[in-house]
Design an enzyme around this catalytic site. Sequence first.
Site, PDB file in Angstrom:
ATOM      1  N   GLU A 168       0.824  -1.214   0.000  1.00  0.00           N
ATOM      2  CA  GLU A 168       0.000   0.000   0.000  1.00  0.00           C
ATOM      3  C   GLU A 168       0.855   1.260   0.000  1.00  0.00           C
ATOM      4  O   GLU A 168       1.939   1.296   0.593  1.00  0.00           O
ATOM      5  CB  GLU A 168      -0.871   0.019   1.265  1.00  0.00           C
ATOM      6  CG  GLU A 168      -1.820  -1.145   1.338  1.00  0.00           C
ATOM      7  CD  GLU A 168      -2.386  -1.384   2.733  1.00  0.00           C
ATOM      8  OE1 GLU A 168      -3.545  -1.820   2.830  1.00  0.00           O
ATOM      9  OE2 GLU A 168      -1.681  -1.142   3.722  1.00  0.00           O
TER      10      GLU A 168
ATOM     11  N   ASP B 198      -7.748  -4.971   8.789  1.00  0.00           N
ATOM     12  CA  ASP B 198      -7.356  -3.737   8.098  1.00  0.00           C
ATOM     13  C   ASP B 198      -7.252  -3.917   6.591  1.00  0.00           C
ATOM     14  O   ASP B 198      -6.502  -3.204   5.923  1.00  0.00           O
ATOM     15  CB  ASP B 198      -6.028  -3.195   8.686  1.00  0.00           C
ATOM     16  CG  ASP B 198      -4.889  -4.203   8.575  1.00  0.00           C
ATOM     17  OD1 ASP B 198      -5.124  -5.331   8.109  1.00  0.00           O
ATOM     18  OD2 ASP B 198      -3.759  -3.853   8.953  1.00  0.00           O
TER      19      ASP B 198
HETATM   20  P1  NAD Z   1       2.388 -10.562  13.593  1.00  0.00           P
HETATM   21  O1  NAD Z   1       2.268 -11.524  12.476  1.00  0.00           O
HETATM   22  O2  NAD Z   1       3.739 -10.235  14.117  1.00  0.00           O
HETATM   23  O3  NAD Z   1       1.502 -11.081  14.837  1.00  0.00           O
HETATM   24  C1  NAD Z   1       0.199 -11.541  14.716  1.00  0.00           C
HETATM   25  C2  NAD Z   1      -0.057 -12.544  15.853  1.00  0.00           C
HETATM   26  O4  NAD Z   1      -1.449 -12.913  15.824  1.00  0.00           O
HETATM   27  C3  NAD Z   1       0.756 -13.831  15.731  1.00  0.00           C
HETATM   28  O5  NAD Z   1       1.529 -14.021  16.898  1.00  0.00           O
HETATM   29  C4  NAD Z   1      -0.310 -14.918  15.547  1.00  0.00           C
HETATM   30  O6  NAD Z   1       0.058 -16.149  16.142  1.00  0.00           O
HETATM   31  C5  NAD Z   1      -1.505 -14.269  16.238  1.00  0.00           C
HETATM   32  N1  NAD Z   1      -2.828 -14.795  15.873  1.00  0.00           N
HETATM   33  C6  NAD Z   1      -3.322 -15.094  14.645  1.00  0.00           C
HETATM   34  N2  NAD Z   1      -4.600 -15.511  14.747  1.00  0.00           N
HETATM   35  C7  NAD Z   1      -4.934 -15.445  16.064  1.00  0.00           C
HETATM   36  C8  NAD Z   1      -6.130 -15.722  16.788  1.00  0.00           C
HETATM   37  N3  NAD Z   1      -7.234 -16.148  16.191  1.00  0.00           N
HETATM   38  N4  NAD Z   1      -6.114 -15.527  18.136  1.00  0.00           N
HETATM   39  C9  NAD Z   1      -4.994 -15.100  18.760  1.00  0.00           C
HETATM   40  N5  NAD Z   1      -3.841 -14.829  18.121  1.00  0.00           N
HETATM   41  C10 NAD Z   1      -3.805 -14.997  16.785  1.00  0.00           C
HETATM   42  O7  NAD Z   1       1.636  -9.244  13.098  1.00  0.00           O
HETATM   43  P2  NAD Z   1       1.710  -7.754  13.710  1.00  0.00           P
HETATM   44  O8  NAD Z   1       2.785  -6.970  13.039  1.00  0.00           O
HETATM   45  O9  NAD Z   1       1.693  -7.814  15.197  1.00  0.00           O
HETATM   46  O10 NAD Z   1       0.329  -7.175  13.163  1.00  0.00           O
HETATM   47  C11 NAD Z   1      -0.892  -7.659  13.685  1.00  0.00           C
HETATM   48  C12 NAD Z   1      -2.024  -7.157  12.832  1.00  0.00           C
HETATM   49  O11 NAD Z   1      -2.146  -5.753  12.966  1.00  0.00           O
HETATM   50  C13 NAD Z   1      -1.861  -7.424  11.339  1.00  0.00           C
HETATM   51  O12 NAD Z   1      -3.080  -7.913  10.835  1.00  0.00           O
HETATM   52  C14 NAD Z   1      -1.539  -6.075  10.753  1.00  0.00           C
HETATM   53  O13 NAD Z   1      -1.984  -5.955   9.421  1.00  0.00           O
HETATM   54  C15 NAD Z   1      -2.296  -5.165  11.688  1.00  0.00           C
HETATM   55  N6  NAD Z   1      -1.790  -3.797  11.784  1.00  0.00           N
HETATM   56  C16 NAD Z   1      -2.713  -2.806  11.843  1.00  0.00           C
HETATM   57  C17 NAD Z   1      -2.287  -1.497  11.970  1.00  0.00           C
HETATM   58  C18 NAD Z   1      -3.290  -0.402  12.099  1.00  0.00           C
HETATM   59  O14 NAD Z   1      -2.942   0.766  12.004  1.00  0.00           O
HETATM   60  N7  NAD Z   1      -4.542  -0.718  12.348  1.00  0.00           N
HETATM   61  C19 NAD Z   1      -0.913  -1.188  12.000  1.00  0.00           C
HETATM   62  C20 NAD Z   1       0.002  -2.233  11.979  1.00  0.00           C
HETATM   63  C21 NAD Z   1      -0.447  -3.547  11.869  1.00  0.00           C
END
Ligand code: NAD
Length: 348
Positions: free
Chosen positions: A64, A235
């Site tokens: 993006e 997101d």
């Molecule tokens: P990451 O991959 O490092 O961590 C995600 C974690 O979620 C993993 O440890 C995984 O095991 C766990 N997980 C997956 N499904 C699960 C469930 N059903 N129950 C419990 N745990 C579960 O990713 P990250 O960098 O921490 O990002 C997390 C999310 O946040 C991503 O989807 C990313 O796109 C989003 N994000 C959003 C914003 C925003 O501004 N809203 C900004 C950054 C990241």
Amino acid sequence: MILPSDLAMVPFVSVDNMLKLVNHLGPRRMMADMVDYIEADFKRWETFDKTPRVAAHSLEGVIELMPTSDGALYGFKYVNGHPANMKRGYQTVTAFGVLAEVANGYPVLFTEMTILTALRTAATSAMAAKYLAPNGARTMAMIGNGAQCEFQALAMAEVCGIDTFRLYDIDPMATEKASRNLLQQGLTVVPCESPEEAIQGAEIITTCTADKRNATVLTDNLVGAGVHINAIGGDCPGKTELHADILHRSDIFVEFPDQTWIEGEIQVLDKDHPIIELWKVISGQEQGRVNDRQITLFDSVGFAMEDFSALRYVRDSVQKTGHYDMLDMLADPDDPRDLFGMIQRASA
Ligand code: NAD
């Protein structure tokens, strides 16, 4: 503002310098300061040029571009989201960004934004919780303990006074990692074995998981009256975390509606469902939390203005701390029309 004598040289914050900056200022202080920058920009919401981010979707994830401008400065972030990356040893989210002068179009800052995105996302969560979380909240459930987790916890601790974090992840190794890091930061941590256990006694529930589907990380029966839900992980189109029944019981607060309708939890709702724009709460035009029974939901997707505020913050901070290098980024011959002559002189 950084004004190098040679405008062709652009201040550049590498990952190494970002790490130095965060350790110099401290992550908690940085995120608290960033809340001030984001709030200041949200209060002048109408002066910004706003557009939903430009997303290139693939089976594996999304890449993006997130641009915005306040008329004096222009900023953009390049960011990806690849939920399967973590299992292959890569980050789910990586980013870099640029801030430029509108007056001449020259960049004034080029920076890594993987760490900065985690800081700004957590600062935005804490800013929303300031207005939406129940009074006196002390405990947060954190569902999803990946890369963003500790940032979310520290910002909530610093800005909202949360002192106890109940952690759950489908992968116990992630919870172990987050527990270790947060204990080192002096916070109280309760590792949990299910979402049900994690939400016990929590006034704030943060969902921050990564899965490219309409997941149900939280079911309706888990969410009691009066909680604030900080939903970070949904997101992208087709990527949500909450059961739709939760949305129907909540007052929903969003960043930029045009983008959130595409990417947020609300993508599953009818387009006439009421939502409240967070900037209006911050600028006093709408109410945030109005009573202690209300379920508030911040449907966070991450908006370009938050990156713009973070870029402004980094520009100001590195100027004070010196944690940057100068990047030879722009071809800028003395005679602006003699671009080709530059090549000839370089070969001599
Ligand atoms: P990451 O991959 O490092 O961590 C995600 C974690 O979620 C993993 O440890 C995984 O095991 C766990 N997980 C997956 N499904 C699960 C469930 N059903 N129950 C419990 N745990 C579960 O990713 P990250 O960098 O921490 O990002 C997390 C999310 O946040 C991503 O989807 C990313 O796109 C989003 N994000 C959003 C914003 C925003 O501004 N809203 C900004 C950054 C990241």
